[in-house]
Scaffold this motif. Sequence first.
Motif, short mmCIF file in Angstrom:
data_model
loop_
_atom_site.label_atom_id
_atom_site.label_comp_id
_atom_site.label_asym_id
_atom_site.label_seq_id
_atom_site.Cartn_x
_atom_site.Cartn_y
_atom_site.Cartn_z
N THR A 72 -33.78 38.15 99.90
CA THR A 72 -33.84 37.06 98.85
C THR A 72 -33.56 35.94 98.97
O THR A 72 -31.88 36.08 98.74
N LEU A 73 -34.14 34.88 98.97
CA LEU A 73 -33.23 33.36 98.73
C LEU A 73 -33.89 32.70 97.37
O LEU A 73 -34.50 33.61 96.04
N LYS A 74 -32.10 32.92 96.53
CA LYS A 74 -32.76 32.02 94.68
C LYS A 74 -31.24 31.27 95.14
O LYS A 74 -30.57 31.22 95.34
N ARG A 75 -31.94 30.04 94.18
CA ARG A 75 -31.56 28.81 92.82
C ARG A 75 -30.77 29.11 92.36
O ARG A 75 -31.37 29.30 90.96
N ILE A 76 -29.82 28.19 91.63
CA ILE A 76 -29.29 27.85 90.34
C ILE A 76 -28.47 26.84 90.61
O ILE A 76 -28.21 25.86 91.45
N GLU A 77 -28.60 26.10 89.17
CA GLU A 77 -28.15 25.09 88.59
C GLU A 77 -26.82 24.30 88.00
O GLU A 77 -26.90 24.85 86.60
N ASN A 78 -26.30 23.40 88.54
CA ASN A 78 -25.79 22.75 87.34
C ASN A 78 -24.75 24.00 86.23
O ASN A 78 -23.96 25.20 87.86
N ASN A 79 -24.73 24.17 85.32
CA ASN A 79 -24.02 24.79 84.60
C ASN A 79 -24.23 26.31 84.33
O ASN A 79 -23.18 27.29 85.10
N ASP A 80 -24.70 26.98 84.97
CA ASP A 80 -25.41 28.36 85.74
C ASP A 80 -24.08 28.84 86.40
O ASP A 80 -24.53 30.38 87.37
N VAL A 81 -23.99 27.35 87.92
CA VAL A 81 -23.88 28.18 89.02
C VAL A 81 -22.10 29.09 89.03
O VAL A 81 -22.18 29.37 89.79
N PRO A 82 -21.50 27.95 88.51
CA PRO A 82 -20.02 28.59 87.63
C PRO A 82 -20.10 30.09 87.85
O PRO A 82 -19.01 31.13 88.18
N ASN A 83 -20.87 30.19 86.54
CA ASN A 83 -21.13 31.77 85.91
C ASN A 83 -21.49 32.73 86.56
O ASN A 83 -21.10 33.86 87.14
N PHE A 84 -22.90 32.52 87.89
CA PHE A 84 -22.48 33.17 88.44
C PHE A 84 -21.72 33.66 89.90
O PHE A 84 -22.32 34.59 90.57
#
Length: 223
Positions: A72-84
């Motif tokens: 599964t391919l998924k994109r995460i942006e901006n402030n959520d990136v370090p959390n992920f």
Amino acid sequence: MNILLLGIGNVLWADEGFGVRVIERLQKGYRFPDQVKVMDGGTQGVYLVEHVQAADVLIVFDAIDYDLPPGTLKRIENNDVPNFLGAKKMSLHQTGFQEVLAMAQMLGSYPQHLLLIGVQPEELDDYGGSLRPIVKAQIQPAIDMAIDYLQAFGIKAEAINRDGDLADPVLNIQRYEQERPTADAACRIGDDRVLQAEGVELRPLQSSDQRSVQVEVDYRGKY
């Protein structure tokens, strides 16, 4: 704007190498304007901080545990990136890159736009293994996702056919897969063979905690 396309991961551990393999295809198959840097970040961790600081737009490719079906391919942006990156760390390189982002922010130079394009891995515990087919199939979709994202910044990618490899030609994905030793010739997991090797001895600890073991390794006469 300075734009950085960055692949992180370890090609030696199967699907862990997804981000690096995306960069490999980008380097061979696309040409970008001069302000776009395409970089294999591997497992360099904090050594990447200066490159992250210099980027106004940062796109990161990596294998991420999303708790989704493999591939599964998924994109995460901006402030959520370090959390992920910190939520479910699969390897040390993710911890390292989370620190890179924190350092860049602390030093006052942080990307204005941050996109993480991640794939759910199928297999990690396979030393010397390549991407599993379901993960490998997401290399091009991940690239297409990044190219679509860059259009908002006026950046266009030109499709080309360029010869060349990653820093070490032996890591070329076709050669890497074709020249892999058999499981009999090279250990792919490690644990069993290490524990069975001469000079390795397991002894119970003198402790009430029966779950603990003590490992002493006598390697060429040195513990």
